[in-house]
Design an enzyme around this catalytic site. Structure first.
Site, PDB file in Angstrom:
ATOM      1  N   ARG A   1       0.851  -1.193   0.000  1.00  0.00           N
ATOM      2  CA  ARG A   1       0.000   0.000   0.000  1.00  0.00           C
ATOM      3  C   ARG A   1       0.886   1.243   0.000  1.00  0.00           C
ATOM      4  O   ARG A   1       1.722   1.419   0.886  1.00  0.00           O
ATOM      5  CB  ARG A   1      -0.899  -0.019   1.234  1.00  0.00           C
ATOM      6  CG  ARG A   1      -1.872   1.136   1.354  1.00  0.00           C
ATOM      7  CD  ARG A   1      -2.667   1.016   2.648  1.00  0.00           C
ATOM      8  NE  ARG A   1      -3.513  -0.167   2.670  1.00  0.00           N
ATOM      9  CZ  ARG A   1      -3.957  -0.744   3.786  1.00  0.00           C
ATOM     10  NH1 ARG A   1      -3.616  -0.266   4.968  1.00  0.00           N
ATOM     11  NH2 ARG A   1      -4.735  -1.810   3.718  1.00  0.00           N
TER      12      ARG A   1
ATOM     13  N   ARG B   1      -1.826   6.302   9.839  1.00  0.00           N
ATOM     14  CA  ARG B   1      -1.813   5.828   8.457  1.00  0.00           C
ATOM     15  C   ARG B   1      -2.025   7.003   7.500  1.00  0.00           C
ATOM     16  O   ARG B   1      -1.865   8.151   7.882  1.00  0.00           O
ATOM     17  CB  ARG B   1      -2.861   4.733   8.291  1.00  0.00           C
ATOM     18  CG  ARG B   1      -2.562   3.534   9.208  1.00  0.00           C
ATOM     19  CD  ARG B   1      -3.380   2.332   8.858  1.00  0.00           C
ATOM     20  NE  ARG B   1      -3.049   1.187   9.699  1.00  0.00           N
ATOM     21  CZ  ARG B   1      -3.575  -0.023   9.538  1.00  0.00           C
ATOM     22  NH1 ARG B   1      -4.451  -0.250   8.564  1.00  0.00           N
ATOM     23  NH2 ARG B   1      -3.236  -1.018  10.337  1.00  0.00           N
TER      24      ARG B   1
ATOM     25  N   LYS C   1      -6.146   6.905  12.387  1.00  0.00           N
ATOM     26  CA  LYS C   1      -6.576   7.514  11.129  1.00  0.00           C
ATOM     27  C   LYS C   1      -6.949   8.974  11.342  1.00  0.00           C
ATOM     28  O   LYS C   1      -7.652   9.306  12.292  1.00  0.00           O
ATOM     29  CB  LYS C   1      -7.766   6.745  10.549  1.00  0.00           C
ATOM     30  CG  LYS C   1      -7.440   5.286  10.235  1.00  0.00           C
ATOM     31  CD  LYS C   1      -8.631   4.539   9.666  1.00  0.00           C
ATOM     32  CE  LYS C   1      -8.257   3.102   9.324  1.00  0.00           C
ATOM     33  NZ  LYS C   1      -9.393   2.352   8.741  1.00  0.00           N
TER      34      LYS C   1
ATOM     35  N   CYS D   1      -8.238 -10.987   1.253  1.00  0.00           N
ATOM     36  CA  CYS D   1      -8.247 -10.505   2.635  1.00  0.00           C
ATOM     37  C   CYS D   1      -8.393 -11.671   3.607  1.00  0.00           C
ATOM     38  O   CYS D   1      -9.348 -12.455   3.520  1.00  0.00           O
ATOM     39  CB  CYS D   1      -9.374  -9.505   2.848  1.00  0.00           C
ATOM     40  SG  CYS D   1      -9.462  -8.897   4.555  1.00  0.00           S
TER      41      CYS D   1
ATOM     42  N   CYS E   1     -16.592  -8.385   6.166  1.00  0.00           N
ATOM     43  CA  CYS E   1     -16.471  -8.672   7.593  1.00  0.00           C
ATOM     44  C   CYS E   1     -16.928  -7.430   8.348  1.00  0.00           C
ATOM     45  O   CYS E   1     -17.194  -6.390   7.739  1.00  0.00           O
ATOM     46  CB  CYS E   1     -15.029  -9.057   7.953  1.00  0.00           C
ATOM     47  SG  CYS E   1     -13.908  -7.653   8.118  1.00  0.00           S
TER      48      CYS E   1
ATOM     49  N   CYS F   1     -14.102  -1.513   6.669  1.00  0.00           N
ATOM     50  CA  CYS F   1     -13.166  -0.782   5.807  1.00  0.00           C
ATOM     51  C   CYS F   1     -13.872   0.081   4.763  1.00  0.00           C
ATOM     52  O   CYS F   1     -13.359   1.135   4.390  1.00  0.00           O
ATOM     53  CB  CYS F   1     -12.218  -1.760   5.123  1.00  0.00           C
ATOM     54  SG  CYS F   1     -11.077  -2.567   6.267  1.00  0.00           S
TER      55      CYS F   1
END
Length: 546
Positions: free
Chosen positions: A70, A139, A203, A428, A467, A471
């Protein structure tokens, strides 16, 4: 790996070095659990193809391991050269696709272990990095993708870069391992993070009043510019947002951030640093499921957090003020930047840039980046902006897109335009249900139902995750599907169009085979009982208990 071991691993990692060098060159396709954890800080996750896992296990073979890398791109702003570098990396080292993320970054999937170092070096050569794109640190800092070229937006982008640089780990491990920097003697002290870094990921988002194109209230820290014309007079800071939860564990939950207070522009970096340090010192390090800043705010309250931040930073907040209502903006289509140039906001379904049959988005974007002196911006909705286009080039861009089978946003139904899914299966490791691979067909089914009841022109913010970690930010959507197990999904609804209200569960576990009758009934009820101008999310709330 146990949660306590993660803390000890960070403490004993010698500044995030651990055994990374040995394990990345030992000739096997995967790494140990310990190195897996440390590699997150370097911007990658070890994954395997879960579609192949069972067959390979039956054959006595190892899983089909690969790595997802990433890039860290503050505000999602990249040059055309940086875009082309990622396009090339995806072809040479990845699975031939690029994935845009909700944190305005690139992900490259399918990188083999032996190719990780060349990928990082190629990203570094493009003047970008993967450092701290994952791990228990701050991040990628996201920023409103408002295309206007004005002093406020330029300052917000500059602030994102300052925060990103300030909160980057100071250890030289990344540079030594991947960029062949000479090792330094002694261990460098981390002035902000300390030896164990943060309890969990962190974040930060930046926007201006009224603009909620990045779901500002879902961040650990939300920074909102209050302006007077082209001047930022104050920043109002929010804290304690976060969306992850665990099924069947009521101690975990999504939460929207609280207003903490205002600071002048010269104090905003100090305030952010102090808030990070409060989380460092008071976040839960015993249970990683409860380790985000939102649980500190939930347990201790915003007054305690404000006071603790002031003590840590040596400054005082001014009282928070009531801000204008939030509005969600996608910035699709052509938008004048105010400097004689234009931005085209493109819808990228579920953030996946790829070629498939007559749909050749990856080739189209490469052609545009090669042909025009433009730039790009990744948005927090996993979409892409083509920026700095001259009036004479607008038609050129449209022709290139059309020749490659790419539709402009004004030809796409609103329900699809407002949809977003996480990658989920097959890569994932946390996914328990499909998301990206099935969501386009589910949206098609919902579009058909909406048309049947006369709602085809109504935008509904719709999201899906494989899940409950959130995200793709399902818990602020008007309608959301959260993977429960296999083909069953927890159905959420009732978020506001402006992104400032959490959803409620309207079905605890609906099988995908029952979606059509369930949503036909739901959309019919909405069409029959909707008040004038009422959004789907507001209608859900008005119905009361579900």
């Amino acid at each position: 790996m146990s949660k306590v071991n993660v803390e000890e691993l960070k403490r004993s990692s010698n500044g995030l070095r651990g055994n990374i060098v040995d394990e990345m060159t030992n000739g096997v396709p995967n790494v140990t659990d310990e190195t897996y954890q440390l590699l997150k800080f370097h911007g990658m996750y070890q994954q395997d193809d879960r579609d192949l896992r069972r067959d390979l296990k039956q054959k006595g073979e190892l899983p089909a391991y690969s790595f997802m890398l990433r890039s860290r791109i503050p505000g999602g702003v990249i040059t055309r050269e940086q875009y082309l570098a990622h396009d090339d990396i995806a072809d040479r080292f990845g699975n031939g696709t690029l994935r845009l993320t909700t944190r305005e970054a690139f992900q490259v999937h399918g990188v083999l272990k032996g190719d990780v170092k060349p990928v990082i070096q190629a990203i570094n050569h493009a003047l970008l990095s993967t450092i701290s794109a994952c791990g228990d640190v701050n991040r990628n800092v996201v920023v409103t993708p408002d295309p206007a070229d004005n002093p406020v937006n330029r300052e917000l982008q500059a602030l994102a870069i300052r925060i990103a640089n300030h909160l980057t780990p100071k250890s030289r491990a990344y540079h030594e391992i991947w960029l062949d920097e000479e090792p330094q003697s002694g261990e460098l002290e981390e002035p902000i993070y300390g030896k164990t870094y943060l309890p969990r990921k962190f974040k930060i988002g930046i926007t201006r009043t009224g603009d909620n194109s990045i779901d500002i209230l879902t961040h650990d820290i939300g920074i909102v510019a209050i302006t007077n014309g082209d001047t930022i007079t104050d920043y109002q800071l929010y804290a304690g947002g976060g969306l992850g939860k665990t099924h069947n564990n009521e101690d975990t939950f999504p939460r929207l951030a609280d207003p903490v207070g205002r600071v002048s522009p010269d104090l905003v970096l100090k305030a952010v640093e102090a808030m990070v340090m409060v989380q460092r010192d008071h976040g839960n390090r015993e249970n990683r499921k409860l380790s985000r800043l939102k649980y500190v705010l939930h347990n201790k309250g915003v007054d305690w957090f404000r006071s603790q931040t002031e003590k840590t930073g040596g400054f005082l907040f001014r009282n928070a003020v009531t801000l204008p209502p939030w509005q969600f903006r996608s910035w699709f289509g052509w938008t004048p930047q105010g400097n004689g140039l234009f931005t085209l906001g493109l819808f990228v379904e579920n953030g996946r840039i790829h070629d498939s049959g007559d749909f050749r988005l990856k080739t189209a974007l490469k052609t545009i980046a090669t042909t025009l002196s433009c730039s790009f911006r990744i948005t927090a909705t996993q979409d892409l902006q083509i920026r700095d286009v001259t009036p004479a080039q607008q038609k050129v861009v449209e022709v290139i897109l059309a020749d490659h089978g790419i539709r402009l946003p004004d030809t796409i139904a609103p329900l699809r335009l407002q949809s977003m899914a996480c990658p989920a299966l097959p890569t994932c490791g946390l996914a328990i249900s499909e998301a990206e691979r099935v969501f386009p067909d589910i949206i098609t089914e919902l579009e058909g139902i909406a048309k049947q009841v006369g709602l085809e022109s109504l935008p509904v913010v719709t999201r899906m995750t494989g899940c409950p970690n959130g995200c793709a930010r399902p818990y602020t959507a008007e309608l959301a599907f959260v993977g429960r197990s296999g083909t069953k999904y927890e159905i959420h609804a009732g978020g506001s169009p402006g992104g400032d209200r959490l959803t409620t569960v309207i079905h605890p576990g609906l099988d995908q085979s029952l979606f059509k009758p369930f949503f036909t009934e739901l959309f019919t009820r909405f069409a029959d009982n909707r008040q004038a101008g009422e959004s789907f999310g507001d209608w859900v709330v008005r119905q009361g208990e579900w």
